[in-house]
Enzyme design. Sequence first.
Site, PDB file in Angstrom:
ATOM      1  CG  ASP A   1     -42.332  20.732 -66.430  1.00 38.50           C
ATOM      2  OD1 ASP A   1     -42.843  21.225 -67.462  1.00 38.50           O
ATOM      3  OD2 ASP A   1     -42.366  19.521 -66.184  1.00 38.50           O
ATOM      4  N   GLY A   2     -44.379  23.106 -65.883  1.00 40.85           N
ATOM      5  CA  GLY A   2     -45.770  23.201 -65.463  1.00 40.85           C
ATOM      6  C   GLY A   2     -46.454  21.874 -65.721  1.00 40.85           C
TER       7      GLY A   2
ATOM      8  CD  GLU B   1     -44.575  24.088 -69.117  1.00 39.88           C
ATOM      9  OE1 GLU B   1     -43.486  24.529 -68.703  1.00 39.88           O
ATOM     10  OE2 GLU B   1     -44.763  22.884 -69.370  1.00 39.88           O
TER      11      GLU B   1
ATOM     12  CG  ASP C   1     -40.917  20.463 -70.326  1.00 43.29           C
ATOM     13  OD1 ASP C   1     -41.647  21.454 -70.169  1.00 43.29           O
ATOM     14  OD2 ASP C   1     -41.046  19.424 -69.648  1.00 43.29           O
TER      15      ASP C   1
ATOM     16  CG  HIS D   1     -42.200  13.870 -69.309  1.00 41.26           C
ATOM     17  ND1 HIS D   1     -42.583  13.947 -67.992  1.00 41.26           N
ATOM     18  CD2 HIS D   1     -42.983  14.750 -69.978  1.00 41.26           C
ATOM     19  CE1 HIS D   1     -43.574  14.823 -67.883  1.00 41.26           C
ATOM     20  NE2 HIS D   1     -43.830  15.323 -69.066  1.00 41.26           N
TER      21      HIS D   1
ATOM     22  CG  ASP E   1     -42.983  16.260 -64.671  1.00 38.24           C
ATOM     23  OD1 ASP E   1     -43.929  16.900 -65.175  1.00 38.24           O
ATOM     24  OD2 ASP E   1     -43.040  15.036 -64.433  1.00 38.24           O
TER      25      ASP E   1
END
Length: 146
Positions: free
Chosen positions: A9-10, A47, A69, A124, A134
Site C-alpha cells: 500500500d501507499g 503504491e 488496493d 480500508h 496502510d
Amino acid sequence: MKAVTLYTDGACSGNPGPGGWGAVLLYGSHRKELSGGAPSTTNNRMELTAVIEALKILKEPCQVALYSDSKYVIDALEKGWAWGWKRRGWVKSDKKPALNPDLWEELLQLTQIHTLEYHWVKGHASNPLNNRCDELAVAESKKFRG
C-alpha cells in the site's frame, strides 16, 4: 519456485505531498514488513514503490501473489497497459504521457524475474494485511510532515 504472498500500500498526505509505503511479505511461517517514504511524492508513486521494494528483496525468482488496493498498479500490470505505455515511449493510448515511467520501467523488469498473479483488494476494509500496509505507509508519511 518459492510461493510468496505480498501485500502493498501507499499513502500520501496531499497529492503531491509527504508520502509513505508499506509492504508485508509472507513465505511459509515467515513474515517480513517493509516501509519507507519521501518528503514530496504522489500516492501512485508510493503504491509503485511498495511493490518494487518488496520484489527487490527477494533473493531468487518467486511465484508472487500480489495484493494491492491500487487499481492503478493492478490494472496496469494485469491488463498489460504498462507494457503498452513502454512500447509507445511512455505514452498512453489517449496520447497523454504515462506518469511515473522511471518506476514502471523498474517494476516491469522485476515482473520478468518473478511470476506474479494480481489481486485487487478493497482499501480500508476488512483485510488485516492490507490495513497493516496502510498503517506502515501512513506512519512513514508522517515522518515528513512539518
